[in-house]
Design a protein around this motif. Sequence first.
Motif, PDB file in Angstrom:
ATOM      1  N   MET A   1     -40.264  23.764 -30.240  1.00 21.91           N
ATOM      2  CA  MET A   1     -39.601  23.321 -29.014  1.00 21.91           C
ATOM      3  C   MET A   1     -39.257  21.847 -29.177  1.00 21.91           C
ATOM      4  O   MET A   1     -40.085  21.062 -29.605  1.00 21.91           O
ATOM      5  CB  MET A   1     -40.552  23.544 -27.834  1.00 21.91           C
ATOM      6  CG  MET A   1     -40.054  23.002 -26.529  1.00 21.91           C
ATOM      7  SD  MET A   1     -40.976  23.542 -25.087  1.00 21.91           S
ATOM      8  CE  MET A   1     -42.498  22.674 -25.269  1.00 21.91           C
ATOM      9  N   THR A   3     -38.473  17.977 -28.263  1.00 24.34           N
ATOM     10  CA  THR A   3     -39.092  17.049 -27.316  1.00 24.34           C
ATOM     11  C   THR A   3     -38.273  17.003 -26.036  1.00 24.34           C
ATOM     12  O   THR A   3     -38.802  16.945 -24.943  1.00 24.34           O
ATOM     13  CB  THR A   3     -39.191  15.643 -27.941  1.00 24.34           C
ATOM     14  OG1 THR A   3     -39.907  15.749 -29.161  1.00 24.34           O
ATOM     15  CG2 THR A   3     -39.902  14.687 -27.013  1.00 24.34           C
ATOM     16  N   GLN A   5     -36.463  19.416 -24.650  1.00 21.91           N
ATOM     17  CA  GLN A   5     -36.740  20.591 -23.829  1.00 21.91           C
ATOM     18  C   GLN A   5     -38.126  20.493 -23.205  1.00 21.91           C
ATOM     19  O   GLN A   5     -38.310  20.800 -22.030  1.00 21.91           O
ATOM     20  CB  GLN A   5     -36.628  21.890 -24.631  1.00 21.91           C
ATOM     21  CG  GLN A   5     -36.817  23.108 -23.736  1.00 21.91           C
ATOM     22  CD  GLN A   5     -36.803  24.419 -24.492  1.00 21.91           C
ATOM     23  OE1 GLN A   5     -37.046  24.466 -25.693  1.00 21.91           O
ATOM     24  NE2 GLN A   5     -36.521  25.496 -23.780  1.00 21.91           N
ATOM     25  N   SER A   6     -39.094  20.034 -23.968  1.00 22.89           N
ATOM     26  CA  SER A   6     -40.447  19.872 -23.451  1.00 22.89           C
ATOM     27  C   SER A   6     -40.463  18.883 -22.292  1.00 22.89           C
ATOM     28  O   SER A   6     -41.081  19.134 -21.258  1.00 22.89           O
ATOM     29  CB  SER A   6     -41.369  19.380 -24.577  1.00 22.89           C
ATOM     30  OG  SER A   6     -42.641  19.103 -24.084  1.00 22.89           O
ATOM     31  N   GLU A   7     -39.778  17.771 -22.454  1.00 26.10           N
ATOM     32  CA  GLU A   7     -39.711  16.765 -21.388  1.00 26.10           C
ATOM     33  C   GLU A   7     -38.996  17.316 -20.164  1.00 26.10           C
ATOM     34  O   GLU A   7     -39.426  17.087 -19.035  1.00 26.10           O
ATOM     35  CB  GLU A   7     -39.014  15.506 -21.897  1.00 26.10           C
ATOM     36  CG  GLU A   7     -39.847  14.715 -22.883  1.00 26.10           C
ATOM     37  CD  GLU A   7     -39.063  13.601 -23.546  1.00 26.10           C
ATOM     38  OE1 GLU A   7     -37.830  13.463 -23.296  1.00 26.10           O
ATOM     39  OE2 GLU A   7     -39.667  12.866 -24.343  1.00 26.10           O
ATOM     40  N   ARG A  10     -41.331  19.745 -18.412  1.00 25.95           N
ATOM     41  CA  ARG A  10     -42.402  19.011 -17.731  1.00 25.95           C
ATOM     42  C   ARG A  10     -41.876  18.355 -16.456  1.00 25.95           C
ATOM     43  O   ARG A  10     -42.495  18.440 -15.401  1.00 25.95           O
ATOM     44  CB  ARG A  10     -43.026  17.969 -18.656  1.00 25.95           C
ATOM     45  CG  ARG A  10     -44.217  17.250 -18.020  1.00 25.95           C
ATOM     46  CD  ARG A  10     -45.015  16.449 -19.010  1.00 25.95           C
ATOM     47  NE  ARG A  10     -45.869  17.242 -19.856  1.00 25.95           N
ATOM     48  CZ  ARG A  10     -47.055  17.739 -19.511  1.00 25.95           C
ATOM     49  NH1 ARG A  10     -47.516  17.549 -18.306  1.00 25.95           N
ATOM     50  NH2 ARG A  10     -47.770  18.437 -20.360  1.00 25.95           N
ATOM     51  N   GLU A  26     -50.539  21.643 -20.254  1.00 26.44           N
ATOM     52  CA  GLU A  26     -49.744  21.881 -21.467  1.00 26.44           C
ATOM     53  C   GLU A  26     -48.552  22.769 -21.162  1.00 26.44           C
ATOM     54  O   GLU A  26     -48.606  23.605 -20.262  1.00 26.44           O
ATOM     55  CB  GLU A  26     -50.582  22.597 -22.535  1.00 26.44           C
ATOM     56  CG  GLU A  26     -51.718  21.810 -23.106  1.00 26.44           C
ATOM     57  CD  GLU A  26     -52.536  22.626 -24.103  1.00 26.44           C
ATOM     58  OE1 GLU A  26     -51.955  23.433 -24.845  1.00 26.44           O
ATOM     59  OE2 GLU A  26     -53.758  22.454 -24.102  1.00 26.44           O
ATOM     60  N   ALA A  28     -45.810  25.041 -23.707  1.00 27.57           N
ATOM     61  CA  ALA A  28     -45.425  25.415 -25.066  1.00 27.57           C
ATOM     62  C   ALA A  28     -44.447  26.576 -25.002  1.00 27.57           C
ATOM     63  O   ALA A  28     -44.619  27.502 -24.211  1.00 27.57           O
ATOM     64  CB  ALA A  28     -46.651  25.817 -25.878  1.00 27.57           C
TER      65      ALA A  28
END
Length: 169
Positions: A1, A3, A5-7, A10, A26, A28
């Motif tokens: 994934m 960063t 998309q993760s940000e 979140r 978390e 994922a």
Amino acid sequence: MSTTQSERLRELLEPLVSSQGLDLEEIAVDSVGRKRVLRVVVDSDTGADLDRIADVSRALSAKLDESDAMGGSEYTLEVGTPGAERLLKEHRHYVRATGRLVKFQLTDGEELVARILTVDDDGLDVEVPGVKGRKPTTRRLAFGEIDRARVQVEFSRKDTKDMKEEEEA
């Protein structure tokens, strides 16, 4: 994934999780065959029972459906709590693990298994079990001394209540 998309995930999900009285621990995204699985781990100081997990799962699902954060392809949402042997990373993790047995990997290479007694802003006080009939000792660990810390599963741990009853007998 990525960063990015993760940000994005979140930023999208954290306010919703917080509004449910939980912390977003978390996120994922894993590929399983042609499908993707979005795993969201939540927790709180008082824990998260199945009803709270179900409520936050429905809320997250609705929010994800109205956004394009997961793109157009199919995915499965899994919401849960940290495992029994969770890795302690943040101050709140140590606070939640007070009274638990933890395996510490210290920055000097030493390995230590001890029970967390108290936690403050600078570090923690732990009780190191006695070896070969010796009494347990207390020790202070600064957060800067800890490289990794993981809660240990105890199958035969005596509850504090049980220990008090034994002392009174």
